[in-house]
Motif scaffolding. Structure first.
Motif, PDB file in Angstrom:
ATOM      1  N   MET A   1       0.845  -1.167   0.000  1.00  0.00           N
ATOM      2  CA  MET A   1       0.000   0.000   0.000  1.00  0.00           C
ATOM      3  C   MET A   1       0.894   1.234   0.000  1.00  0.00           C
ATOM      4  N   LYS A   2       0.626   2.104  -0.954  1.00  0.00           N
ATOM      5  CA  LYS A   2       1.373   3.349  -1.054  1.00  0.00           C
ATOM      6  C   LYS A   2       0.611   4.431  -0.286  1.00  0.00           C
ATOM      7  N   ILE A   3       1.332   5.244   0.484  1.00  0.00           N
ATOM      8  CA  ILE A   3       0.703   6.326   1.250  1.00  0.00           C
ATOM      9  C   ILE A   3       1.274   7.644   0.758  1.00  0.00           C
ATOM     10  N   GLU A  26      -0.260   3.470   8.400  1.00  0.00           N
ATOM     11  CA  GLU A  26       0.138   2.067   8.293  1.00  0.00           C
ATOM     12  C   GLU A  26      -0.305   1.273   9.519  1.00  0.00           C
ATOM     13  N   GLY A  27      -0.140   1.867  10.691  1.00  0.00           N
ATOM     14  CA  GLY A  27      -0.554   1.182  11.921  1.00  0.00           C
ATOM     15  C   GLY A  27      -2.049   0.949  11.985  1.00  0.00           C
ATOM     16  N   ALA A  28      -2.819   1.938  11.548  1.00  0.00           N
ATOM     17  CA  ALA A  28      -4.277   1.828  11.614  1.00  0.00           C
ATOM     18  C   ALA A  28      -4.835   0.877  10.559  1.00  0.00           C
ATOM     19  N   LEU A  29      -4.156   0.785   9.409  1.00  0.00           N
ATOM     20  CA  LEU A  29      -4.702   0.012   8.288  1.00  0.00           C
ATOM     21  C   LEU A  29      -3.855  -1.195   7.905  1.00  0.00           C
ATOM     22  N   ALA A  30      -2.983  -1.636   8.786  1.00  0.00           N
ATOM     23  CA  ALA A  30      -2.046  -2.727   8.471  1.00  0.00           C
ATOM     24  C   ALA A  30      -2.756  -3.980   7.977  1.00  0.00           C
ATOM     25  N   HIS A  31      -3.898  -4.327   8.570  1.00  0.00           N
ATOM     26  CA  HIS A  31      -4.577  -5.567   8.182  1.00  0.00           C
ATOM     27  C   HIS A  31      -5.286  -5.455   6.826  1.00  0.00           C
ATOM     28  N   TYR A  32      -5.307  -4.252   6.223  1.00  0.00           N
ATOM     29  CA  TYR A  32      -5.881  -4.076   4.882  1.00  0.00           C
ATOM     30  C   TYR A  32      -4.795  -3.879   3.829  1.00  0.00           C
ATOM     31  N   ASP A  33      -3.544  -4.040   4.203  1.00  0.00           N
ATOM     32  CA  ASP A  33      -2.415  -3.767   3.323  1.00  0.00           C
ATOM     33  C   ASP A  33      -2.545  -4.458   1.962  1.00  0.00           C
ATOM     34  N   GLU A  34      -2.930  -5.719   1.938  1.00  0.00           N
ATOM     35  CA  GLU A  34      -3.055  -6.478   0.693  1.00  0.00           C
ATOM     36  C   GLU A  34      -4.229  -6.009  -0.159  1.00  0.00           C
ATOM     37  N   HIS A  35      -5.220  -5.368   0.455  1.00  0.00           N
ATOM     38  CA  HIS A  35      -6.447  -4.996  -0.243  1.00  0.00           C
ATOM     39  C   HIS A  35      -6.448  -3.556  -0.761  1.00  0.00           C
ATOM     40  N   LEU A  36      -5.441  -2.762  -0.368  1.00  0.00           N
ATOM     41  CA  LEU A  36      -5.399  -1.356  -0.762  1.00  0.00           C
ATOM     42  C   LEU A  36      -4.225  -1.085  -1.689  1.00  0.00           C
ATOM     43  N   THR A  37      -4.486  -0.290  -2.730  1.00  0.00           N
ATOM     44  CA  THR A  37      -3.386   0.099  -3.608  1.00  0.00           C
ATOM     45  C   THR A  37      -2.730   1.372  -3.112  1.00  0.00           C
ATOM     46  N   ARG A  38      -3.552   2.299  -2.601  1.00  0.00           N
ATOM     47  CA  ARG A  38      -3.008   3.599  -2.193  1.00  0.00           C
ATOM     48  C   ARG A  38      -3.928   4.249  -1.169  1.00  0.00           C
ATOM     49  N   VAL A  39      -3.321   5.058  -0.303  1.00  0.00           N
ATOM     50  CA  VAL A  39      -4.060   5.914   0.618  1.00  0.00           C
ATOM     51  C   VAL A  39      -3.516   7.323   0.428  1.00  0.00           C
ATOM     52  N   GLU A  40      -4.417   8.257   0.133  1.00  0.00           N
ATOM     53  CA  GLU A  40      -4.027   9.654  -0.004  1.00  0.00           C
ATOM     54  C   GLU A  40      -4.456  10.399   1.255  1.00  0.00           C
ATOM     55  N   VAL A  41      -3.538  11.174   1.800  1.00  0.00           N
ATOM     56  CA  VAL A  41      -3.801  11.948   3.008  1.00  0.00           C
ATOM     57  C   VAL A  41      -3.650  13.424   2.661  1.00  0.00           C
ATOM     58  N   HIS A  42      -4.684  14.213   2.969  1.00  0.00           N
ATOM     59  CA  HIS A  42      -4.665  15.654   2.706  1.00  0.00           C
ATOM     60  C   HIS A  42      -4.788  16.387   4.038  1.00  0.00           C
ATOM     61  N   LEU A  43      -3.789  17.174   4.365  1.00  0.00           N
ATOM     62  CA  LEU A  43      -3.775  17.941   5.612  1.00  0.00           C
ATOM     63  C   LEU A  43      -4.043  19.401   5.283  1.00  0.00           C
ATOM     64  N   SER A  44      -4.923  20.028   6.060  1.00  0.00           N
ATOM     65  CA  SER A  44      -5.198  21.442   5.809  1.00  0.00           C
ATOM     66  C   SER A  44      -5.548  22.165   7.099  1.00  0.00           C
ATOM     67  N   ASP A  45      -5.286  23.450   7.069  1.00  0.00           N
ATOM     68  CA  ASP A  45      -5.643  24.348   8.169  1.00  0.00           C
ATOM     69  C   ASP A  45      -6.811  25.175   7.653  1.00  0.00           C
ATOM     70  N   GLU A  46      -8.005  24.888   8.140  1.00  0.00           N
ATOM     71  CA  GLU A  46      -9.236  25.499   7.632  1.00  0.00           C
ATOM     72  C   GLU A  46      -9.258  27.017   7.757  1.00  0.00           C
ATOM     73  N   ASN A  47      -8.665  27.552   8.810  1.00  0.00           N
ATOM     74  CA  ASN A  47      -8.714  28.998   9.044  1.00  0.00           C
ATOM     75  C   ASN A  47      -7.435  29.718   8.619  1.00  0.00           C
ATOM     76  N   GLY A  48      -6.534  29.014   8.011  1.00  0.00           N
ATOM     77  CA  GLY A  48      -5.280  29.643   7.598  1.00  0.00           C
ATOM     78  C   GLY A  48      -4.460  30.068   8.799  1.00  0.00           C
ATOM     79  N   ASP A  49      -4.031  31.323   8.795  1.00  0.00           N
ATOM     80  CA  ASP A  49      -3.185  31.833   9.879  1.00  0.00           C
ATOM     81  C   ASP A  49      -3.959  32.170  11.137  1.00  0.00           C
ATOM     82  N   LYS A  50      -5.292  32.245  11.038  1.00  0.00           N
ATOM     83  CA  LYS A  50      -6.108  32.596  12.211  1.00  0.00           C
ATOM     84  C   LYS A  50      -6.338  31.360  13.077  1.00  0.00           C
TER      85      LYS A  50
END
Length: 137
Positions: A1-3, A26-50
């Motif tokens: 699984m690619k992250i 990886e720790g949370a989804l280890a048992h699905y490793d064979e069933h997943l091709t990729r996991v995309e993670v998007h991090l954002s700060d909703e309020n920007g600098d505030k």
């Protein structure tokens, strides 16, 4: 699984942060490793600098082999909490999806077994009637 880890302009994405996010996923989804091709993670700060409550957001999208993507998001006051919350939600969503697929397959197998059993019963009944007729003839 690619992250794959992505972040917006308001989050200082370091290799240390990306490594931590990958290990958390990886720790949370280890048992699905064979069933997943990729996991995309998007991090954002909703309020920007505030500053603000629950302004850190983590969206995760898992790509199960042969199925539609599964996406979840979690907002929290810290990035750590947002990532951990999203990883937990994604684990539950995949558990639900794969559980439904297992139940569907089990139901299909039970139906096939029942149909086979029904055919066997019909053949046994036919054989019994033929033998009964032969005895009474």
């Amino acid at each position: 699984m690619k992250i794959q880890v992505n972040s917006d302009n308001h989050i200082d994405s370091t290799s240390r942060l990306e490594d931590w996010v990958r290990s958390t996923v990886e720790g949370a989804l280890a048992h699905y490793d064979e069933h997943l091709t990729r996991v995309e993670v998007h991090l954002s700060d909703e309020n920007g600098d505030k500053p603000g409550p629950d302004d850190m957001r983590c969206q995760m999208e898992a790509r199960p082999k042969g199925h539609q993507p599964v996406s979840v998001s979690h907002k929290a006051s810290s990035l750590d909490q947002a990532v951990e919350g999203a990883a937990t939600k994604l684990n539950h969503a995949l558990e639900h999806m794969f559980g439904k697929l297992r139940n569907k397959r089990a139901g299909a197998n039970a139906l096939a077994t029942e149909e086979t059993s029904g055919n066997t019963d019909a053949l046994l009944q036919e054989e019994f009637l033929e033998n009964d007729q032969a005895l009474h003839s």
